[in-house]
Write an enzyme that holds these catalytic residues in place. Structure first.
Site, PDB file in Angstrom:
ATOM      1  CB  CYS A  21      -0.984   0.040   1.123  1.00 34.82           C
ATOM      2  SG  CYS A  21      -1.918  -1.384   1.425  1.00 34.82           S
ATOM      3  CB  THR A  22       0.417   4.538  -1.598  1.00 37.12           C
ATOM      4  OG1 THR A  22       0.647   3.943  -2.910  1.00 37.12           O
ATOM      5  CG2 THR A  22       1.310   5.723  -1.640  1.00 37.12           C
TER       6      THR A  22
END
Length: 701
Positions: A563-564
């Site tokens: 995930c960012t």
């Protein structure tokens, strides 16, 4: 010489806001109720020798939706440019009802109100009622057309009044009287309590001292004044005719004070001050039969339309459609910028620029909204992901509804929500994956990937600027190559946990020439040109500082790596800067070829209207810092170098497949493999030298 006193008719002017308010009242409050509505109009003395003032109705002339339509709205007082006048509006439900209204009786009814105000003395206390007006209308809210007709009831004296010696006030008064009267009128107009009182008395004593007084002071004036004139604010500019308000004023003077000879003063202005050359003075001779007060005099007053007794019709379809209104409201801030702050702002260039957003996540949502705020109207979003439950909090174009049933595709949901925010935007969402180096393609997937490559090529070719807003480095490689090949404005925004990079890519390597010799084509990458069309070193792209080709960065990653994970405030900052970079490029005279500026490299004398135009902006939230940098293009870049772009032009899709399926292909092609070998050999030599030096220093024990 006695002549018939002729009056210049009053003219109407309807502000567009009046129809907006009436439409809103009709739709949201009145419904089919066609009861008369109390309104107010406004007029002022003539202020120009060539133009008459009109009676104007505005949005505030109508009651608000929060008040009862039957209540009389309270106009603001003390405005010298807006003398309020009471009126009545009959708005019908059908166009047939509009045409069937008994106009004669409606006019007679309003004239009776004026006559009653005269006889009861109300017109002396509140002289604005002498100028009562009437409007009939029909609002077609399906077509946004409005039929309307104004009437300004005027009581007719029978026989008509005659005028003697009508001439400019400057010729009627002595020089001293004219100067003192001008001063008295200016004082009257400057006082908040009298500035909008349209009828008054003018007295001049034996010493030429002029005074302006209220109508209720008539009896006092008779006892003390040497001369008495009946003054009124004259909206007419004609040099030989007084304005329409004098008609009912003469009826008042005759009925209340039984005067047969009346000296009247048509007050007019120039640049906001009394002008005795424009103002008129004359003597009206009135003859009325005995007992004429017992009945209401006949009245006239329906406004003519191009010389004919006919209603008027106005169409506001273009401005009153909600989309049109949204456009007008959205562009207001941009248009106000052009007044003073940024006269060179090119709204046409902004509205016609086609922007392609690769990635519809946190960055893509923010960039899309910022683009709309700047007036960009053509936006395409590309993404193959679906909206997850964790997205709406950080990704501003999605709601909980977009997450249900497995989630909507981000690209299409974002496009639809952009249209809900602003219906005039031309937004399109395209669901597709971007082929990436380091992610080999199986034979059964090859046709699909090739289709995606061609589709991405066509999308970039059809747009003017491209934003790279994806999560991984390798997903930015193919768009960077395609943009360099077609010389498109390319903006990259990338996020870390608390840091960001925003940059604009330089012009493509082949933008300065179309034909290359075989010798150039066969040269090594180190010999390839890195200059742009202006002969200056090209600015670099996102990959120009890399010494390795982009590869798979998603496999074998933990959840926080997949995930960012960023601080929530980071994406809005980076997105805003990315859009501001695009706006700067579009307004720079050199466009994509503009040199990179840093904070202190541009002086005030040479600075562009929007300020400096940096190449790279790097920021840190942990330090609350930001800096601008310049990075030049590399002849060994795996995405924008002359070698790579030329190879793509020669081989096309086959080149892309080779880069995707073979991790070292780009490094071998650009010379990075040889560069790494040289660096390794140098490191080994250095280590060997260090070992020999250490051996010489050894002492045997």
């Amino acid at each position: 010489m006695e002549t018939l006193l002729q009056f210049a008719p009053m003219q109407s002017s309807v502000d567009e806001g009046f129809w907006h308010r009436l439409s809103s009242l009709k739709l949201n409050k009145l419904g089919i109720d066609d009861s008369p509505i109390h309104i107010f109009g406004f007029y002022a003395p003539c202020s120009h020798s060539q133009v008459s003032n009109h009676l104007t109705v505005l949005a505030e002339s109508l009651p608000s939706e929060l008040s009862e339509a039957s209540l009389i709205p309270e106009p603001s007082r003390g405005n010298r440019n807006r003398c309020s006048v009471p009126g009545i509006l009959y708005n019908t439900n059908t166009v047939e009802s509009f045409h069937a209204l008994d106009k004669h009786n409606l006019l007679k009814k309003e004239a009776a109100k004026i006559w009653d105000d005269i006889l009861t003395g109300r017109a002396v206390e509140d002289c604005s009622v002498l100028s009562r007006f009437l409007v009939i209308s029909f609002a077609d809210l399906k077509k946004w057309t409005f039929n309307y007709w104004f009437a300004f009831p005027a009581l007719m004296l029978d026989p008509p009044a005659k005028v003697v010696n009508l001439k400019p006030a400057s010729q009627w008064f002595s020089v001293a009287e004219a100067e003192l009267l001008s001063a008295a009128c200016n004082e009257w107009r400057s006082s908040k309590s009298t500035a909008d009182v349209p009828f008054f008395l003018v007295t001049i004593d034996p010493n030429s001292r002029a005074t302006v007084r209220l109508l209720k002071d008539w009896e006092d004036c008779q006892r003390t004044a040497h001369k008495i004139l009946f003054g009124f604010y004259d909206p007419c500019h004609l040099p030989n005719n007084p304005g329409w308000p004098l008609r009912n004023f003469l009826a008042l003077i005759s009925a209340r004070w039984n005067l047969n000879s009346v000296q009247f003063f048509c007050y007019r202005e120039n640049r906001g001050f009394a002008d005795m050359r424009l103002s008129l003075v004359g003597e009206a001779l009135i003859t009325v039969p005995q007992g004429w007060k017992d009945t209401v005099p006949n009245a006239v007053g329906w406004e003519l339309n191009k010389g004919r007794k006919a209603p008027r019709c106005i169409s506001l379809a273009q401005s009153m459609d909600p989309t049109r209104l949204a456009i007008s409201a959205a562009d207001l801030n941009l248009k106000l910028m052009r007044w003073r702050a940024l006269p060179s702002l090119n709204l046409n260039a902004l509205s016609s620029t086609k922007c392609l957003l690769l990635g519809a996540g946190t960055l893509g949502c923010q960039v899309a909204r910022m683009l709309m705020a700047w007036g960009v109207r053509k936006i395409t979003l590309v993404d193959n992901g679906r909206v997850a439950m964790s997205n709406p909090l950080r990704q501003s174009l999605y709601t909980l509804d977009d997450c249900l049933n497995g989630g909507e595709f981000k690209a299409t949901a974002a496009a639809e929500n952009l249209k809900r925010i602003f219906p005039a935007v031309e937004a399109e969402g395209i669901v597709m994956a971007i082929p990436m180096p380091g992610h080999p393609v199986h034979s059964q997937e090859q046709d699909s990937v090739l289709d995606d490559c061609r589709r991405l090529h066509d999308l970039i070719d059809a747009h003017d600027s491209v934003f790279l807003l994806t999560d991984t480095r390798e997903s930015r490689w193919l768009p960077t190559l395609l943009c360099a090949n077609t010389n498109k404005i390319t903006i990259t925004a990338a996020l870390g946990f608390d840091s960001f990079l925003v940059m604009r890519h330089g012009a493509g390597p082949l933008s300065h020439a179309h034909n290359f010799s075989a010798e150039t084509a066969n040269s090594s990458s180190a010999d390839m040109p890195v200059n742009d069309a202006n002969g200056k070193h090209r600015l670099g792209c996102y990959f120009c500082n890399d010494v390795v080709a982009p590869t798979d960065s998603t496999s074998n990653r933990t959840l926080d790596q997949q995930c960012t994970v960023t601080r929530p405030g980071l994406a809005p900052i980076a997105s805003a800067l990315a859009v501001e970079l695009l706006i700067g490029v579009l307004h720079h005279p050199q466009g994509i070829f503009a040199e990179g500026d840093i904070n202190n490299s541009v002086t005030g004398a040479t600075e562009q209207p929007l300020g400096i135009l940096p190449h790279q902006i790097r920021g840190s939230l942990s330090q609350f810092s930001q800096m601008t940098l310049i990075g030049y293009s590399s002849s060994s870049c795996t995405a924008c170098s002359h070698t790579v772009v030329s190879e793509y032009r020669n081989q096309g899709i086959e080149f892309i497949l080779e880069a995707i399926n073979h991790p070292t292909y780009l490094e071998d092609l650009t010379g990075l493999t040889e560069l790494m070998k040289s660096a390794t050999a140098l490191s080994l030599d250095w280590d060997k030298d260090m070992d020999e030096e250490e051996d010489d220093d050894c002492v045997e024990i």
